[in-house]
Design an enzyme around this catalytic site. Structure first.
Site, PDB file in Angstrom:
ATOM      1  CD  GLU A 269      -2.971   1.098   2.290  1.00 20.69           C
ATOM      2  OE1 GLU A 269      -3.789   2.039   2.390  1.00 20.69           O
ATOM      3  OE2 GLU A 269      -3.031   0.082   3.022  1.00 20.69           O
TER       4      GLU A 269
ATOM      5  CE  LYS B 108      -9.725  -0.469   5.752  1.00 15.32           C
ATOM      6  NZ  LYS B 108      -8.309  -0.859   5.730  1.00 15.32           N
TER       7      LYS B 108
END
Length: 421
Positions: A220, A236
């Site tokens: 990420e 997410k």
């Protein structure tokens, strides 16, 4: 130089780098995106450094950069939240990483394709690195990994958090649990190399700060700046991969269309949009990609991209502060989620769910999110990694626990003789 030779050079350069008190490697593992400028950066040695505690750390970093305007590599601990907002942390921290640490490297090596470039330092270090003999493969550690939560207490806590959601205190919270090993003796570089082989990711990194180590396989990006543009890419939504190509493709389709995963993702997208607004030219915040599905060795992930034009009256360090900590690791509303995190988690996060990365002399930067990462204090031999997930009204407590184990699987495979606790 061929890619095979470049890869060998990278291994030797990293081994050479670890002989210094401070070094940092940022490795994209050749994943490509529009914002990555180098395949790999290796910063070695410290000409100057800044270690700051929560309180005025961002201001000190602002002054440090303005004074030197040089390449800088560094760590932003999650505990800087207590400086950004009126928060505190009640848990103990056996890792004891700095709240903020940045250094100006003596040597900086960039790798891109088959090209090796010495950005800082004497170019003759290439010969020194080429003559470095790689250490033989270290014995795989077989550590006793413990958890602060057992399955039952984790599920019980998720249900308590869902009660807060039902009451309207929050919409979503990122709830994490710590796995740890006391009296752990490891070879940090060997463990990192193994982790990077098992789980190569686009924001991987090795960071040595004296006797503290971050061994990261994070997928990420927290925030980057390219010219006058800020880009954030929160993750997410997670699904386990299948060895069957047909089934694996169906899993991707199911993840893409999951109402639950979309709901988790869009809440954080809205939070990031709000955070970026604090630093943006009015009307410039936009969602470049919503619900993108990206594939990694263990999992598929749902990733969205949000960007804005940086207001020229706002210093880029303040833009980092305005978005910190990243919404994907907190929840919404952000402050209340962070308060509940400190109530219900059993460990101080410290460096975990913070960020490390680099700043260039022109003020461009790129910072990751410290997840899927091993943190190690060599002095007290304490090793830790944390995993978690987004808890929403629709969350299934048992499924959330299983997702934690899935996210931990690559690290467990590296540290033990199993990928299960």
């Amino acid at each position: 130089m061929s890619n095979a030779k470049t890869d060998l050079f990278k291994q030797k350069a990293l081994q050479w780098a670890t002989s210094f008190e401070v070094c940092c490697c940022l490795d994209s593992n050749k994943y490509t995106d529009p914002y990555t400028q180098y395949d790999c950066l290796i910063a070695v040695g410290s000409d100057k450094s800044l270690a700051a505690k929560t309180g005025s750390a961002f201001d000190q970093l602002h002054s440090f950069y303005d004074k030197h305007t040089d390449w800088m590599f560094g760590l932003l601990s999650y505990e800087l939240k207590n400086e950004v907002e009126d928060l505190n942390s009640k848990h103990t921290d056996q890792l004891d990483f700095p709240d903020l640490f940045f250094f100006i490297p003596t040597y900086l090596i960039a790798l891109h394709g088959d090209e090796i470039k010495i950005i800082k330092g004497d170019p003759s270090i290439i010969e020194t690195i080429n003559q470095t003999h790689l250490n033989p493969t270290a014995t795989k550690p077989n550590l006793k990994i413990e958890s602060k939560f057992d399955r039952e207490s984790y599920i019980e806590t998720v249900e308590k958090l869902k009660t807060h959601i039902k009451r309207g205190d929050i919409y979503e919270v990122n709830f994490c649990q710590e796995f740890f090993a006391a009296h752990a003796t490891i070879n940090p570089l060997a463990v990192y190399n193994e982790l990077n082989m098992v789980s190569p990711t686009p924001f991987a990194g090795f960071f040595k700060i004296n006797h503290h180590y971050i061994l990261s396989a994070t997928p990420e990006r927290f925030l980057c700046k390219r010219n006058n543009r800020l880009i954030s890419q929160p993750i997410k939504g997670t699904a386990k991969r299948s060895k069957s190509a047909v089934e694996d493709e169906q899993i991707k389709i199911t993840l893409k269309s999951s109402i639950k995963e979309q709901a988790e993702n869009v809440m954080i997208v809205d939070l990031v949009r709000n955070d970026l607004t604090k630093s943006a030219v009015a009307g410039s915040v936009k969602v470049d990609e919503l619900f993108g599905i990206y594939t990694f060795p263990q999992v598929h992930q749902m990733i969205s991209t949000i960007s804005c034009e940086l207001n020229p009256n706002i210093h880029f360090i303040d833009a980092v502060k305005n978005t910190f900590p990243m919404g994907s690791m907190t929840g919404a509303p952000k402050i209340k989620a962070m308060e509940l995190i400190d109530v219900y988690e059993k460990s101080k996060r410290g460096a975990f769910s913070g960020s490390f990365g680099c700043i260039s002399p022109t003020g461009d930067f790129d910072f990751n999110v410290i997840i899927r990462s091993i943190l190690y204090n060599e002095i007290n031999q304490y090793l830790s990694f944390q995993v978690g997930g987004a808890i929403t009204y629709a969350a299934n407590s048992e499924a959330e626990y299983e997702e934690c184990l899935l996210k931990a699987s690559a690290i467990l495979k590296v540290l033990t003789n199993s990928d299960n606790i």
